[in-house]
Design a protein around this motif. Structure first.
Motif, PDB file in Angstrom:
ATOM      1  N   THR A 340       0.910  -0.985  -0.062  1.00 29.68           N
ATOM      2  CA  THR A 340      -0.130  -0.034  -0.170  1.00 29.68           C
ATOM      3  C   THR A 340       0.902   1.318   0.039  1.00 29.68           C
ATOM      4  OG1 THR A 340      -1.789  -1.220   1.202  1.00 29.68           O
ATOM      5  CG2 THR A 340      -1.569   1.427   1.227  1.00 29.68           C
ATOM      6  N   PRO A 344       1.326   3.189  -4.092  1.00 31.14           N
ATOM      7  CA  PRO A 344      -0.060   3.532  -3.906  1.00 31.14           C
ATOM      8  C   PRO A 344      -0.896   3.532  -5.281  1.00 31.14           C
ATOM      9  CG  PRO A 344       1.281   5.035  -2.779  1.00 31.14           C
ATOM     10  CD  PRO A 344       2.070   4.333  -3.619  1.00 31.14           C
ATOM     11  N   THR A 347      -1.389  -0.464  -6.043  1.00 30.74           N
ATOM     12  CA  THR A 347      -2.261  -0.912  -5.023  1.00 30.74           C
ATOM     13  C   THR A 347      -3.690  -0.391  -5.595  1.00 30.74           C
ATOM     14  OG1 THR A 347      -0.858  -0.851  -3.440  1.00 30.74           O
ATOM     15  CG2 THR A 347      -3.016  -1.037  -2.510  1.00 30.74           C
ATOM     16  N   GLU A 348      -3.948   0.697  -5.910  1.00 31.38           N
ATOM     17  CA  GLU A 348      -5.082   1.179  -6.204  1.00 31.38           C
ATOM     18  C   GLU A 348      -5.652   0.319  -7.335  1.00 31.38           C
ATOM     19  OE1 GLU A 348      -7.539   5.321  -7.494  1.00 31.38           O
ATOM     20  OE2 GLU A 348      -5.577   5.488  -6.862  1.00 31.38           O
ATOM     21  N   ALA A 351      -6.659  -3.240  -6.531  1.00 28.23           N
ATOM     22  CA  ALA A 351      -7.886  -3.237  -6.071  1.00 28.23           C
ATOM     23  C   ALA A 351      -9.191  -3.409  -6.896  1.00 28.23           C
ATOM     24  CB  ALA A 351      -7.977  -2.179  -4.944  1.00 28.23           C
ATOM     25  N   LYS A 352      -9.005  -2.775  -7.886  1.00 28.03           N
ATOM     26  CA  LYS A 352     -10.137  -2.504  -8.866  1.00 28.03           C
ATOM     27  C   LYS A 352      -9.970  -3.292 -10.187  1.00 28.03           C
ATOM     28  CE  LYS A 352      -8.515   1.614 -11.158  1.00 28.03           C
ATOM     29  NZ  LYS A 352      -8.705   3.066 -11.258  1.00 28.03           N
TER      30      LYS A 352
END
Length: 540
Positions: A340, A344, A347-348, A351-352
């Protein structure tokens, strides 16, 4: 407790050590630092070595091969423990670790002189593996000898603190290797470092070898060993006595699975796999990852001494058991936090994003062992898996009778080549390959510090505990065998196993279950079977 308070307490205790003990600890520890430097310099460059000593065409397989070669250095460590442990119990501690140091130094310098794969083909990795095996043989007899030697010179009430200086040497050796690499990379262009500059840390170790030999030649033999010999109590066959006597064999097994296995996976995961994770998965630059780890090591290293000191006050067993239990609980969330804060944007995106590979060639030789030394991915599914893994994109595999299709975020499955796949992922938010990673530096350092702290909790009291666990007549053998079976065959392959599981499953955290399992197992076995050893007489 702050780092300053830890350093103050430990320093106060260290001042009370007599001059001879200080000299012994310094000489043994300094030599062991240099040996660990020799052993770890390859590990610090493992991702880089995958482009030098292994064929190009499948970068993920090349990385696995580089990590497996790093692990090859651990294969012979138990055999080194047997060979040099026997010598240490028969002819003495000092003479034996002089030999191990010489073998290690010469093998390390020879790596710096090796031709690459482009020059001599498969002979290059073959020679590299051979030299790594020699390094493993040497370190297998070094560490157990050094910690035994120091413990047998130590005061009863300060044995944990005194031996923790030897425990600290592995981290200091890694620290030194990272410093040398950072200096070389900063002083040379990227092209020069890739061409010849990488050889400097290896060849330069000759200077460390000469200095270490000079210092250790001035040491005297262990007084405990000399008394044992004078009384005629030495073992005629230490290895046979270690494995052939039921009580001694039980001690070895308890030491491995009740202490060392957990220490090994925790140390190598926090110190080494974290480095691979940051560079190969989170896409940090080597300079970023090395810097963050160096800062964390600087902050965390005093706690090796603190927990060694604390074990002299409250005992060794429950510090080690608690450290293993905490690691089993915290390793996974700590690496999730590292992802994370380390990248960043990635990671974002992860996540999607979901990717499904479906096709009739996805069941072809899926094992990482089968692909380990293949120069190229052999099916379209393997090529896509390698491409996705190399970009840290999560995926799942479905096997059916149709040609390969790729489904992104629940859309319609399409037949895509690698370039089309990258374009499609970029459109849904995947960071560009050359986009600079912008980590949250302070938080990354904090996470790495937590990993190092857990390692210090388990490792700090370890040396005194193992030395006190084994009787004097087989001590060098018992300590060395337990350390190297646990570190060599369980801990040393932790980075390789973790990376291989990631490449096979597409789950960047999947490989950490190896560490979690061994840390948890060690906590349970240690709590049930490990005796408290603080205060034992080393002459028995």
């Amino acid at each position: 407790m702050s780092v300053q308070e830890v350093t103050s307490r430990v320093t106060s205790q260290a001042r009370d050590l007599d001059r001879n003990t200080k000299r012994t600890v310094f000489a043994a520890a300094l030599g062991t630092v240099f040996e660990w430097y020799d052993f770890f310099i390859y590990g610090s460059l493992a991702a880089f070595f995958s482009t030098l000593f292994f064929p190009k065409g499948n970068e993920t397989a090349a990385l696995l091969a580089a990590l497996a070669t790093f692990g090859a250095g651990f294969v012979l460590r138990p055999f080194g423990a047997i060979v040099f442990g026997r010598l240490g119990d028969l002819v003495g501690r000092k003479k034996t670790f002089l030999v191990t140091m010489l073998v290690m130094g010469l093998a390390t310098a020879a790596i710096g002189l090796l031709p690459t794969y482009e020059s001599i083909g498969w002979a290059a990795p073959a020679l590299l593996v051979g030299l790594r095996l020699l390094q493993g043989l040497a370190v297998g007899g070094e560490f157990g000898g050094a910690v035994t030697y120091v413990a047998e010179h130590s005061d009863l009430n300060r044995r944990g603190l005194t031996t923790s200086w030897i425990q600290i040497t592995a981290t200091l050796g890694l620290f030194l290797s990272l410093i040398v690499i950072v200096l070389c990379r900063s002083l040379l262009s990227a092209e020069d470092f890739a061409s010849w500059g990488w050889r400097i840390p290896f060849i330069g170790s000759i200077l460390l070898l000469v200095l270490s030999l000079y210092i250790r030649l001035k040491l005297h033999e262990s007084p405990v060993f000399q008394e044992m010999k004078a009384q005629g109590k030495g073992s005629k066959n230490p290895i046979a006595e270690t494995f052939g006597d039921g009580r001694n064999l039980r001690l070895v097994l308890v030491a491995i699975f009740g202490v060392v296995a957990g220490q090994a996976v925790i140390w190598y995961t926090g110190h080494f796999y974290s480095l691979y994770f940051m560079t190969t998965i989170l896409k940090m630059t080597h300079d970023q990852a090395n810097f963050y780890l160096l800062v964390a090591l600087t902050l965390g290293t005093p706690f090796f001494l603190f927990f060694g000191w604390l074990s002299d006050r409250i005992g060794r067993k429950w510090i080690v058991v608690t450290g293993c239990a905490l690691s089993a609980l915290l390793i996974m969330p700590l690496f999730q936090a590292l992802a994370t804060y380390g990248n960043p944007a990635l990671t974002e995106f992860r996540a999607k994003t979901s990717v499904v590979l479906a096709g009739n060639d996805c069941d072809h030789d899926q094992s990482f062992i089968g692909q380990l030394f293949r120069p190229q991915a052999t099916t379209e599914c393997q090529k896509m898996k390698a491409s996705l893994t190399g970009r840290a994109v999560p995926y799942i595999v479905k096997i059916d009778g149709e040609p390969l299709r790729i489904q992104i975020n629940g859309g319609k499955g399409k037949s895509l080549n690698e370039g089309e796949l990258v374009d499609a992922l970029t459109q849904v938010g995947m960071p560009a390959a050359k986009a600079p990673v912008q980590p949250n530096g302070p938080m990354v350092v904090l996470v790495l510090f937590a990993l190092v702290f857990l390692a210090t909790m388990v490792y700090g009291p370890l040396g005194a505990l193992l030395v006190e666990l084994f009787p004097v007549r087989i001590r060098y053998s018992g300590v060395s065998v337990a350390l190297q079976l646990g570190n060599g065959w369980i801990g040393g392959f932790a980075p390789f196993v973790a990376t291989a599981v990631v490449l096979t499953t597409g789950n960047i955290f999947g490989g950490l279950w190896y560490t979690v399992a061994f840390a948890g197992l060690t906590a349970v076995i240690g709590a049930l079977l490990l005796p408290e050893t603080r205060g034992r007489d080393l002459n028995t």
